[in-house]
Design a protein around this motif. Structure first.
Motif, PDB file in Angstrom:
ATOM      1  N   GLU A  15       0.820  -1.218   0.000  1.00 27.85           N
ATOM      2  CA  GLU A  15       0.000   0.000   0.000  1.00 27.85           C
ATOM      3  C   GLU A  15       0.853   1.267   0.000  1.00 27.85           C
ATOM      4  N   ALA A  16       1.959   1.253   0.732  1.00 29.03           N
ATOM      5  CA  ALA A  16       2.831   2.435   0.783  1.00 29.03           C
ATOM      6  C   ALA A  16       3.367   2.772  -0.607  1.00 29.03           C
ATOM      7  N   THR A  17       3.765   1.760  -1.356  1.00 31.54           N
ATOM      8  CA  THR A  17       4.264   1.970  -2.725  1.00 31.54           C
ATOM      9  C   THR A  17       3.139   2.490  -3.613  1.00 31.54           C
ATOM     10  N   ARG A  18       1.983   1.875  -3.497  1.00 28.16           N
ATOM     11  CA  ARG A  18       0.836   2.279  -4.316  1.00 28.16           C
ATOM     12  C   ARG A  18       0.471   3.737  -4.045  1.00 28.16           C
ATOM     13  N   LEU A  19       0.441   4.124  -2.778  1.00 27.81           N
ATOM     14  CA  LEU A  19       0.091   5.503  -2.439  1.00 27.81           C
ATOM     15  C   LEU A  19       1.167   6.486  -2.887  1.00 27.81           C
ATOM     16  N   ARG A  20       2.430   6.100  -2.724  1.00 32.20           N
ATOM     17  CA  ARG A  20       3.538   6.972  -3.130  1.00 32.20           C
ATOM     18  C   ARG A  20       3.517   7.224  -4.632  1.00 32.20           C
ATOM     19  N   LEU A  74      -1.692  -0.918 -14.477  1.00 34.11           N
ATOM     20  CA  LEU A  74      -1.396  -2.220 -15.071  1.00 34.11           C
ATOM     21  C   LEU A  74      -0.043  -2.201 -15.792  1.00 34.11           C
ATOM     22  N   GLY A  75       0.318  -1.043 -16.360  1.00 32.53           N
ATOM     23  CA  GLY A  75       1.652  -0.901 -16.953  1.00 32.53           C
ATOM     24  C   GLY A  75       2.748  -0.979 -15.911  1.00 32.53           C
ATOM     25  N   PHE A  76       2.503  -0.373 -14.752  1.00 35.58           N
ATOM     26  CA  PHE A  76       3.448  -0.438 -13.634  1.00 35.58           C
ATOM     27  C   PHE A  76       3.656  -1.890 -13.220  1.00 35.58           C
ATOM     28  N   ASP A  77       2.561  -2.648 -13.134  1.00 37.53           N
ATOM     29  CA  ASP A  77       2.660  -4.064 -12.771  1.00 37.53           C
ATOM     30  C   ASP A  77       3.473  -4.835 -13.812  1.00 37.53           C
ATOM     31  N   GLU A  78       3.265  -4.566 -15.088  1.00 31.39           N
ATOM     32  CA  GLU A  78       4.020  -5.273 -16.141  1.00 31.39           C
ATOM     33  C   GLU A  78       5.492  -4.944 -16.033  1.00 31.39           C
ATOM     34  N   PHE A  79       5.805  -3.663 -15.790  1.00 31.13           N
ATOM     35  CA  PHE A  79       7.202  -3.249 -15.676  1.00 31.13           C
ATOM     36  C   PHE A  79       7.864  -3.951 -14.498  1.00 31.13           C
TER      37      PHE A  79
END
Length: 194
Positions: A155-160, A189-194
């Motif tokens: 969650e911290a990464t997602r919020l940042r 979803l692009g972040f997840d692929e990367f």
């Protein structure tokens, strides 16, 4: 190649038809894509070499004809439908504005539409599978599964990074509320692929 629910959730639309701009019939311009909500005033089956269904619809500003070719079952589907939502590019035939094979669904006030009146997803399909049916099936899976998805991203990464939760991103990539939510879903979803 879709074997499990996750395959279907990640079967991302390859484009979106923008049917989000609702207009009155009198305001329709030739060549523009529009969505209207109107009352069905007449449904006729016309025979001949290219049988067609002609549906006359009207709102407070006027009326227009919607023509469907080679869809004889449509007159039965429209039985009992009083109000309808139509989305299509406005065309000209014999000097009159008309809709040719518009996407439609019954109009039900205060409900979210699936095939009209929004950014409508168009998924890659195999021969014999209809987009309308695939869209409805994918919607059922998305609605039932995305609220229960476990997000692998802390969650911290997602919020940042200001990223959508995974379930919300998958919902918005299939059935975006608007273009900004679609872009946020693509980013996640692009972040997840990367």
């Amino acid at each position: 190649g879709l074997r499990i629910v996750e395959d279907l959730l990640y079967h991302i639309p390859h484009r979106y038809d923008d049917f989000s701009h609702r207009q009155l019939l009198a305001d329709l311009a030739i060549g523009t894509t529009a969505t209207i909500v109107a009352e069905i005033s007449d449904v006729r089956t016309i025979g001949g070499p290219r049988p067609r269904i002609e549906v006359t619809v009207s709102d407070e500003s006027g009326s227009i004809r919607a023509v469907y070719f080679n869809q004889p079952w449509l007159s039965r589907q429209l039985t009992g439908v009083r109000m309808i939502t139509l989305s299509v590019k406005v065309s000209l035939f014999n000097g009159m504005r008309q809709f040719t094979t518009p996407t439609w669904e019954p109009y039900i006030p205060d409900t979210t539409t699936l095939h009209t009146g929004r950014l409508v997803p168009v998924h890659p399909l195999t021969k014999g599978l209809l987009e309308r049916n695939a869209r409805a099936i994918i919607k059922l899976v998305v609605d039932s599964m995305t609220p229960r998805m476990v997000d692998h991203l802390p969650e911290a990464t997602r919020l940042r990074k200001q990223l959508l939760p995974l379930g919300q991103a998958l919902t918005q990539i299939h059935y975006p509320d608007d273009t900004s939510q679609l872009e946020r879903a693509r980013t996640r979803l692009g972040f997840d692929e990367f």
